[in-house]
Design an enzyme around this catalytic site. Structure first.
Site, PDB file in Angstrom:
ATOM      1  N   LYS A  84     -35.996  15.909  21.791  1.00 39.57           N
ATOM      2  CA  LYS A  84     -34.982  15.740  22.846  1.00 39.57           C
ATOM      3  C   LYS A  84     -35.420  16.403  24.154  1.00 39.57           C
ATOM      4  CE  LYS A  84     -32.454  13.689  19.853  1.00 39.57           C
ATOM      5  NZ  LYS A  84     -31.855  12.365  19.931  1.00 39.57           N
TER       6      LYS A  84
ATOM      7  N   HIS B 213     -32.459   7.144  24.728  1.00 42.44           N
ATOM      8  CA  HIS B 213     -32.019   7.511  23.372  1.00 42.44           C
ATOM      9  C   HIS B 213     -31.735   6.219  22.610  1.00 42.44           C
ATOM     10  CE1 HIS B 213     -28.983  10.081  20.803  1.00 42.44           C
ATOM     11  NE2 HIS B 213     -30.177  10.018  20.230  1.00 42.44           N
TER      12      HIS B 213
ATOM     13  N   CYS C  81     -24.530   7.853  15.296  1.00 44.32           N
ATOM     14  CA  CYS C  81     -23.718   6.644  15.462  1.00 44.32           C
ATOM     15  C   CYS C  81     -24.453   5.378  15.046  1.00 44.32           C
ATOM     16  CB  CYS C  81     -23.218   6.527  16.893  1.00 44.32           C
ATOM     17  SG  CYS C  81     -21.955   7.764  17.291  1.00 44.32           S
TER      18      CYS C  81
ATOM     19  N   ARG D  14     -27.412  20.641  17.430  1.00 46.16           N
ATOM     20  CA  ARG D  14     -27.710  20.906  18.835  1.00 46.16           C
ATOM     21  C   ARG D  14     -26.559  21.691  19.466  1.00 46.16           C
ATOM     22  NH1 ARG D  14     -27.093  17.048  21.565  1.00 46.16           N
ATOM     23  NH2 ARG D  14     -26.578  15.443  20.048  1.00 46.16           N
TER      24      ARG D  14
ATOM     25  N   ARG E 170     -30.366  16.838   7.439  1.00 52.33           N
ATOM     26  CA  ARG E 170     -31.356  15.861   7.919  1.00 52.33           C
ATOM     27  C   ARG E 170     -32.566  15.798   7.007  1.00 52.33           C
ATOM     28  NH1 ARG E 170     -30.392  13.248  13.269  1.00 52.33           N
ATOM     29  NH2 ARG E 170     -28.380  14.125  13.846  1.00 52.33           N
TER      30      ARG E 170
ATOM     31  N   SER F  64     -25.642  10.226  19.151  1.00 50.75           N
ATOM     32  CA  SER F  64     -26.110  10.907  17.944  1.00 50.75           C
ATOM     33  C   SER F  64     -25.185  10.630  16.764  1.00 50.75           C
ATOM     34  CB  SER F  64     -26.174  12.411  18.208  1.00 50.75           C
ATOM     35  OG  SER F  64     -27.019  12.662  19.311  1.00 50.75           O
TER      36      SER F  64
ATOM     37  N   ASP G   6     -34.959   6.544  17.277  1.00 51.60           N
ATOM     38  CA  ASP G   6     -34.216   7.515  18.095  1.00 51.60           C
ATOM     39  C   ASP G   6     -34.572   7.484  19.584  1.00 51.60           C
ATOM     40  OD1 ASP G   6     -32.219   9.663  17.952  1.00 51.60           O
ATOM     41  OD2 ASP G   6     -33.832  11.023  18.524  1.00 51.60           O
TER      42      ASP G   6
ATOM     43  N   TYR H 264     -33.158  24.763  14.765  1.00 52.68           N
ATOM     44  CA  TYR H 264     -32.671  23.412  14.448  1.00 52.68           C
ATOM     45  C   TYR H 264     -33.417  22.343  15.244  1.00 52.68           C
ATOM     46  CZ  TYR H 264     -30.013  19.173  14.426  1.00 52.68           C
ATOM     47  OH  TYR H 264     -29.689  17.847  14.332  1.00 52.68           O
TER      48      TYR H 264
HETATM   49  N1  LIG Z   1     -19.130   2.251   9.290  1.00 50.20           N
HETATM   50  C1  LIG Z   1     -20.416   2.259   9.631  1.00 50.20           C
HETATM   51  N2  LIG Z   1     -21.094   3.431   9.608  1.00 50.20           N
HETATM   52  C2  LIG Z   1     -22.383   3.402   9.966  1.00 50.20           C
HETATM   53  C3  LIG Z   1     -23.041   2.199  10.343  1.00 50.20           C
HETATM   54  N3  LIG Z   1     -24.320   2.503  10.654  1.00 50.20           N
HETATM   55  C4  LIG Z   1     -24.439   3.846  10.476  1.00 50.20           C
HETATM   56  N4  LIG Z   1     -23.281   4.394  10.054  1.00 50.20           N
HETATM   57  C5  LIG Z   1     -23.050   5.826   9.708  1.00 50.20           C
HETATM   58  O1  LIG Z   1     -23.271   6.624  10.849  1.00 50.20           O
HETATM   59  C6  LIG Z   1     -23.858   7.877  10.489  1.00 50.20           C
HETATM   60  C7  LIG Z   1     -25.064   8.190  11.316  1.00 50.20           C
HETATM   61  O2  LIG Z   1     -25.939   7.117  11.368  1.00 50.20           O
HETATM   62  P1  LIG Z   1     -27.461   7.234  11.838  1.00 50.20           P
HETATM   63  O3  LIG Z   1     -28.033   5.863  11.751  1.00 50.20           O
HETATM   64  O4  LIG Z   1     -28.144   8.290  11.066  1.00 50.20           O
HETATM   65  O5  LIG Z   1     -27.288   7.762  13.351  1.00 50.20           O
HETATM   66  P2  LIG Z   1     -28.345   7.922  14.532  1.00 50.20           P
HETATM   67  O6  LIG Z   1     -27.758   7.179  15.691  1.00 50.20           O
HETATM   68  O7  LIG Z   1     -29.698   7.532  14.093  1.00 50.20           O
HETATM   69  O8  LIG Z   1     -28.242   9.503  14.828  1.00 50.20           O
HETATM   70  P3  LIG Z   1     -29.162  10.634  15.507  1.00 50.20           P
HETATM   71  O9  LIG Z   1     -30.352  10.855  14.642  1.00 50.20           O
HETATM   72  O10 LIG Z   1     -28.219  11.812  15.501  1.00 50.20           O
HETATM   73  O11 LIG Z   1     -29.500  10.248  16.911  1.00 50.20           O
HETATM   74  C8  LIG Z   1     -24.183   7.799   9.003  1.00 50.20           C
HETATM   75  O12 LIG Z   1     -23.208   8.531   8.293  1.00 50.20           O
HETATM   76  C9  LIG Z   1     -24.082   6.331   8.703  1.00 50.20           C
HETATM   77  O13 LIG Z   1     -23.716   6.097   7.374  1.00 50.20           O
HETATM   78  C10 LIG Z   1     -22.299   0.974  10.338  1.00 50.20           C
HETATM   79  O14 LIG Z   1     -22.781  -0.105  10.659  1.00 50.20           O
HETATM   80  N5  LIG Z   1     -20.983   1.066   9.972  1.00 50.20           N
HETATM   81  O1  LIG Z   2     -31.789  15.964  18.156  1.00 53.94           O
HETATM   82  C1  LIG Z   2     -31.452  16.090  16.989  1.00 53.94           C
HETATM   83  O2  LIG Z   2     -31.415  17.190  16.443  1.00 53.94           O
HETATM   84  C2  LIG Z   2     -31.108  14.907  16.169  1.00 53.94           C
HETATM   85  C3  LIG Z   2     -30.767  13.730  16.966  1.00 53.94           C
HETATM   86  O3  LIG Z   2     -31.445  12.716  16.952  1.00 53.94           O
HETATM   87  C4  LIG Z   2     -29.586  13.781  17.842  1.00 53.94           C
HETATM   88  O4  LIG Z   2     -28.831  14.752  17.820  1.00 53.94           O
HETATM   89  O5  LIG Z   2     -29.381  12.783  18.578  1.00 53.94           O
HETATM   90 MN   LIG Z   3     -30.779  11.199  18.412  1.00 54.84          MN
END
Ligand SMILES: Nc1nc2c(ncn2[C@@H]2O[C@H](COP(=O)(O)OP(=O)(O)OP(=O)(O)O)[C@@H](O)[C@H]2O)c(=O)[nH]1
Ligand SMILES: O=C([O-])CC(=O)C(=O)O
Ligand SMILES: [Mn+2]
Length: 601
Positions: free
Chosen positions: A224, A244, A268, A87, A385, A266, A295, A215
């Site tokens: 989003k 979110h 996290c 983004r 992704r 994002s 999400d 993207y």
């Molecule tokens: N140390 C740690 N890392 C974590 C944990 N949960 C997730 N991660 C890491 O955080 C990163 C992103 O996690 P996602 O669950 O894909 O993040 P999301 O919040 O769904 O992200 P968006 O799709 O961008 O909104 C990955 O590299 C995971 O391995 C956790 O409990 N501990």
């Molecule tokens: O929007 C995207 O491309 C992926 C996502 O979930 C974020 O960035 O929070």
């Molecule tokens: Mn997201």
């Protein structure tokens, strides 16, 4: 292609009778075609045949590369332009009549300037291309909480992804015809020139214009742009919340399921928490986590005063790196077939590969398509992704398709905080909880272009996604606390606290269940806690840590309360709230001052 294609020389007429409520859609499509000058117009019906034809076309022109059919049936690799991988927050605008309505949290342009700038980019941009018209529904097709939109795009990759991420095609068009109302999204990949790239939102007109990027977050406009930026604006006017947040159901050994919504910025941890598999002992006892969404969450008060939530999406656009059999087996199981991978590496036998996959294989080609060379960086882009239907997730909840939504028992906020912030704490009440959300901070990630690891305020994980002034958004949140409301408890978590050695102190992933268990016990009034100025923390022994190895330092930092550190944090939170001037609700400022005062003793 065996679906309805229209010659541009004739007016583009959508299915629907003369004078039907699709008239305004037809008029808009004709207007866009006159501006963008495509060679052909294709109305997407969402059928398998249409999808197969688009995939075949993309395979022929190199947009998609077929992956190993034995290990990953019907799965594809897409390599984006190397400058188009995330983004672009600095190029994302909210165009409201009054600048103050967009707030200091958004880049602003006047609607007339925004349209002028975008229309100049769109002028003739689809010459030689097909224009796809994608009717879609965000949320279960029969839910009163769902909302429809139409995305016009010149990217077949966008069509294929929208088909996975939304309820797309004929049923959505039928709902639009019934309702006569939809969000308009116009998208072109343009020349993928970073200098000619903008994502603009016109919330007062329920309109989105996005140019120059393919993207996900910039181009799949249902996600989003619609389900967060435009929907947050609509939600404020209509008395609901567009957030979110992941949504999960936590089933205990007695068979009761409590639903939790959690906002993390994002990359996290939302996808990971939403698909959590409980630690072994818990599994044996009958604990289960059901995935409703990973999400986005739309919530509205029900007649019983509780908040009911739906996941407006139909698929996952998840972060690949770090996804493994150990960290997220449900995600890994989901992406074994019918998956589009974007910007991952590949192995010698053409399987997708990313850092942290840990399956014993090695990449030979990196995300750019070059021979893999560890010295030149990771094989998979850090923001690579997968796009996959939620129905392929083994933990997908039956309730995810319930048009009434699921009742939320707890709301969780959290960010990446290497220091200060403990593993978990609970807000005293709703107003305090809104402050906890408003004060959220997190280190930036690869999900957006720019520096990674920089701490910034990201209220409710909505900094990049709130379609209006944050001060008004916090007022809207506070307004849910009224007579008859049975609001969820609010918590804050931090899975990312680091020790002096720079390593994460908390094992995270499946072990996060222990924290969810404590939350639900608190909701039911069954667990104790220690009161501090920042809220209730679990006391030693309140959280089940059987079998978790924690160092002395880990225990102290994950469960301790750093008085001096929080004093400084609250001073910084006060300054942050002041940036919004007089629009910031007094109740939130009072709450900040109450806590700052308690911390000064
Ligand atoms: N140390 C740690 N890392 C974590 C944990 N949960 C997730 N991660 C890491 O955080 C990163 C992103 O996690 P996602 O669950 O894909 O993040 P999301 O919040 O769904 O992200 P968006 O799709 O961008 O909104 C990955 O590299 C995971 O391995 C956790 O409990 N501990
Ligand atoms: O929007 C995207 O491309 C992926 C996502 O979930 C974020 O960035 O929070
Ligand atoms: Mn997201």
């Amino acid at each position: 292609m065996n679906a309805i294609s229209h010659d541009v020389s004739k007016p583009a007429v959508a299915p629907g009778s003369e004078g039907s409520r699709l008239a305004s859609l037809n008029a808009w499509v004709a207007e866009v075609a006159a501006l963008t000058k495509p060679d052909a117009i294709h109305w997407c019906d969402g059928s398998d045949a249409e999808n197969a034809a688009l995939i075949a076309q993309m395979q022929r022109d190199g947009t998609l590369v077929k992956l190993n059919e034995q290990t990953h049936p019907d799965s594809w690799l897409h390599r984006s332009h190397p400058d188009d991988v995330a983004r672009v927050e600095h190029l994302t605008f909210v165009c409201t009549s009054k600048q103050d309505d967009a707030g200091p949290n958004n880049h602003w342009m006047s609607p007339s300037d925004g349209h002028k700038q975008m229309d100049a980019l769109f002028d003739g941009c689809m010459k030689g291309r097909t224009m796809y018209v994608i009717p879609y529904c965000m949320g279960p097709i029969d839910s009163p909480l769902s909302r429809c939109g139409v995305e016009i795009t010149d990217s077949p990759y966008v069509v294929a992804n929208m088909r996975i991420m939304t309820r797309m095609g004929a049923p959505a068009l039928a709902r639009i015809e019934r309702e006569g109302k939809f969000v308009r999204g116009l998208h072109s990949i343009g020349e993928l020139d970073p200098e000619r790239r903008f994502i603009m939102h016109f919330p007062e007109e329920l309109t989105i214009k996005s140019f120059g990027s393919g993207y996900g977050g910039n181009a799949l406009l249902g996600k989003k742009c619609h389900a967060l930026r435009i929907a947050s604006y609509q939600a404020r006017n209509e008395g609901w919340l567009a957030e979110h947040m992941l949504i999960l159901g936590l089933e205990n050994p007695q068979g009761e399921t409590h639903y939790v919504a959690a906002a993390f910025p994002s990359a996290c941890g939302k996808t990971n928490l939403a698909m959590l598999i409980p630690p072994e002992g818990y599994r044996a006892d009958g604990w289960k986590v059901w995935t409703v969404g990973d999400d986005i969450c739309w919530m509205r008060p029900g007649t019983d005063g509780r908040l009911y939530a739906i996941n407006p999406e139909a698929g996952f656009f998840g972060v690949a790196p770090g996804t493994s059999e150990k960290s997220n087996p449900n995600a890994l199981a989901s992406i074994q077939k019918n998956t589009i991978f974007t910007n991952v590496g590949v192995t010698a036998d053409n399987q997708p590969w990313w850092e942290g996959l840990d399956n014993g294989q090695q990449p030979v080609t990196d995300w750019r398509g070059s021979a893999y060379d560890a010295a030149k960086g990771p094989a998979a882009h850090p923001n690579s992704r997968f796009t996959v239907s939620a129905k392929q997730c083994p933990s997908y909840s039956e309730q995810a398709e319930n048009p009434a939504g699921v009742p939320i028992s707890a709301i969780v906020f959290g960010g990446r905080r290497a220091s200060l912030v403990p593993l978990v704490f609970e807000a005293r009440d709703w107003t305090h909880g809104v402050l906890v959300g408003a004060a959220m901070g997190s280190e930036t990630t690869a999900a957006a272009t720019g520096a990674v690891g920089v701490m910034r305020r990201d209220p409710m994980a909505m900094k990049p996604f709130c379609g209006y002034n944050f001060a008004d958004y916090f007022s809207h949140w506070l307004s849910f606390d009224k007579d008859g409301a049975k609001l969820p408890k609010i918590f804050h978590v931090n899975w990312f606290r680091k020790g002096d050695d720079g390593k994460f102190l908390w094992p995270g992933f499946g072990e996060n269940l222990r924290v969810l268990e404590w939350m639900i016990q608190r909701v039911k009034g069954e667990a104790s806690s220690v009161e501090t100025p920042i809220g209730h923390l679990p006391a030693e022994g309140d959280l089940n840590l059987d079998g978790v190895k924690l160092s002395e330092e880990g225990r102290a930092k994950l469960f301790g309360f750093d008085h001096a550190g929080w004093q400084a944090e609250f001073a910084s939170i006060g300054e942050y709230l002041d940036e919004y001037g007089p629009r910031m609700p007094q109740a939130l400022k009072d709450e900040q001052q109450r806590i700052a005062k308690a911390l000064s003793n």
